[in-house]
Design an enzyme around this catalytic site. Structure first.
Site, mmCIF file in Angstrom:
data_model
loop_
_atom_site.group_PDB
_atom_site.id
_atom_site.type_symbol
_atom_site.label_atom_id
_atom_site.label_comp_id
_atom_site.label_asym_id
_atom_site.label_seq_id
_atom_site.Cartn_x
_atom_site.Cartn_y
_atom_site.Cartn_z
ATOM 1 N N SER A 143 0.851 -1.195 0.000
ATOM 2 C CA SER A 143 0.000 0.000 0.000
ATOM 3 C C SER A 143 0.880 1.236 0.000
ATOM 4 C CB SER A 143 -0.884 0.023 1.250
ATOM 5 O OG SER A 143 -1.530 1.273 1.359
ATOM 6 N N TYR A 157 -2.072 -0.644 10.155
ATOM 7 C CA TYR A 157 -2.148 -1.130 8.755
ATOM 8 C C TYR A 157 -0.908 -0.695 7.968
ATOM 9 C CZ TYR A 157 -3.911 -1.153 3.893
ATOM 10 O OH TYR A 157 -4.070 -1.340 2.541
HETATM 11 P P1 NAD Z 1 -11.210 -5.815 -0.143
HETATM 12 O O1 NAD Z 1 -11.552 -5.677 1.299
HETATM 13 O O2 NAD Z 1 -12.237 -5.515 -1.162
HETATM 14 O O3 NAD Z 1 -10.613 -7.259 -0.447
HETATM 15 C C1 NAD Z 1 -9.765 -7.922 0.438
HETATM 16 C C2 NAD Z 1 -10.101 -9.387 0.399
HETATM 17 O O4 NAD Z 1 -9.218 -10.082 1.296
HETATM 18 C C3 NAD Z 1 -11.525 -9.674 0.877
HETATM 19 O O5 NAD Z 1 -12.176 -10.511 -0.034
HETATM 20 C C4 NAD Z 1 -11.331 -10.380 2.205
HETATM 21 O O6 NAD Z 1 -12.320 -11.328 2.512
HETATM 22 C C5 NAD Z 1 -9.985 -11.045 1.977
HETATM 23 N N1 NAD Z 1 -9.355 -11.419 3.241
HETATM 24 C C6 NAD Z 1 -9.212 -10.663 4.356
HETATM 25 N N2 NAD Z 1 -8.623 -11.373 5.328
HETATM 26 C C7 NAD Z 1 -8.375 -12.608 4.811
HETATM 27 C C8 NAD Z 1 -7.787 -13.792 5.327
HETATM 28 N N3 NAD Z 1 -7.349 -13.853 6.586
HETATM 29 N N4 NAD Z 1 -7.694 -14.868 4.522
HETATM 30 C C9 NAD Z 1 -8.146 -14.829 3.243
HETATM 31 N N5 NAD Z 1 -8.717 -13.730 2.708
HETATM 32 C C10 NAD Z 1 -8.838 -12.635 3.483
HETATM 33 O O7 NAD Z 1 -9.925 -4.876 -0.337
HETATM 34 P P2 NAD Z 1 -9.064 -4.426 -1.594
HETATM 35 O O8 NAD Z 1 -9.106 -2.955 -1.612
HETATM 36 O O9 NAD Z 1 -9.408 -5.196 -2.807
HETATM 37 O O10 NAD Z 1 -7.630 -4.845 -1.044
HETATM 38 C C11 NAD Z 1 -6.776 -5.786 -1.668
HETATM 39 C C12 NAD Z 1 -5.354 -5.476 -1.229
HETATM 40 O O11 NAD Z 1 -5.002 -4.158 -1.667
HETATM 41 C C13 NAD Z 1 -5.163 -5.488 0.291
HETATM 42 O O12 NAD Z 1 -3.930 -6.083 0.618
HETATM 43 C C14 NAD Z 1 -5.128 -4.015 0.639
HETATM 44 O O13 NAD Z 1 -4.396 -3.751 1.802
HETATM 45 C C15 NAD Z 1 -4.479 -3.419 -0.593
HETATM 46 N N6 NAD Z 1 -4.745 -1.997 -0.782
HETATM 47 C C16 NAD Z 1 -6.000 -1.526 -1.025
HETATM 48 C C17 NAD Z 1 -6.186 -0.150 -1.184
HETATM 49 C C18 NAD Z 1 -7.533 0.464 -1.453
HETATM 50 O O14 NAD Z 1 -7.640 1.701 -1.460
HETATM 51 N N7 NAD Z 1 -8.581 -0.298 -1.679
HETATM 52 C C19 NAD Z 1 -5.104 0.719 -1.089
HETATM 53 C C20 NAD Z 1 -3.845 0.193 -0.853
HETATM 54 C C21 NAD Z 1 -3.677 -1.169 -0.703
#
Ligand code: NAD
Length: 248
Positions: A143, A157
């Protein structure tokens, strides 16, 4: 030969977009999910409808036995793994340091850090075992917060993502001679359910005017960066970081 990839947290958001893109590019895709089997099966159905191969795999990435079993099931059904996208992650509500509980800190670290380590370990073991093979590729989704620190919001986080960055650097060096590349994508503010369900609903729209590109990103835009790093097009790239953050 069809390449087999595991994408964690692939039932929605960035993981889902990545799974669909990789399937279009010809990978057989393991679609890992935690609880939402219906959403994971929809991703699998969409891939199969387009002539691809996919399998939904339930596992909590923070649970060692579940991770080991997931990799075994993936290889039994789809074949030897050569690629991993470590994407599943969690974010809780905004909090200051005084408000952070040990329970919350541990939950964030076990999912976002221990989970990534366990999946990397299983992928490396299985890819490295196949001497004379084609090597492999891992992309960790970190991130932009890892460098910004996210003060007063999500420093737990952000710190977990700092660990993902360091894992990427260390592992890239450790396995480079085995033909395994390890890279990282750092998304910025992306329209997914992460903020709606865990963090701050409407966050992307609130902060977008402060972003250099003046808009939030789409999951598909992050998926493109992940897919490039994962692919043979990036064959001489390891230990590298791509910001998919609109200039942030
Ligand atoms: P999201 O919440 O839509 O998806 C995350 C997925 O991970 C969900 O389906 C959830 O059920 C799954 N998950 C959580 N804990 C888990 C576990 N213990 N075992 C298996 N699955 C698990 O979020 P997203 O935005 O698609 O995030 C995806 C990645 O991108 C993450 O690592 C997040 O930190 C990173 N990210 C997202 C953003 C943003 O703005 N959305 C920004 C920076 C980084």
């Amino acid at each position: 030969m069809t390449k087999v990839v595991l994408v964690t947290g692939a039932s929605r958001g960035i993981g889902r977009a990545t799974a669909l893109l990789l399937a279009q590019q010809g990978y057989a895709v393991g679609v890992n999910y935690l609880r939402d089997s219906a959403a994971a099966e929809l991703v699998v159905a969409q891939i199969r409808q387009q002539g691809g191969k996919a399998l939904a795999l339930q596992a909590d990435i923070a649970e060692e036995e579940e991770v080991v079993a997931m990799f075994a099931e993936l290889e039994t059904t789809l074949g030897p793994i050569s690629a991993l996208v470590n994407n599943a992650g969690i974010l809780f509500q905004q909090a200051t340091i005084e408000q952070l509980t040990a329970e919350r800190i541990n939950k964030v670290l076990t999912t976002n850090v221990t989970g990534y380590f366990l999946c990397c370990r299983e992928a490396v073991k299985r890819i490295a075992l196949r001497h004379g093979g084609q090597g492999g590729s891992i992309v960790n989704v970190s991130s932009a917060a890892s460098r910004l620190g996210a003060p007063w919001e999500y420093i737990d986080y952000a710190a977990s993502k700092g660990a993902v960055d360091t894992l990427t650097t260390g592992l890239a060096l450790e396995v480079a001679a085995q033909g395994i590349r390890v890279n990282c994508v750092r998304p910025g503010c992306i329209y997914t359910e992460m903020h709606a369900s865990g963090g701050e609903p409407g966050r992307v729209d609130r902060v977008k005017s402060a972003l250099p590109m003046q808009r939030g990103g789409q999951p598909e835009e992050v998926a493109q960066a992940v897919a490039w790093l994962l692919s043979d097009a990036a064959s001489y790239v390891t230990g590298s970081f791509i910001e998919a953050a609109g200039g942030r």
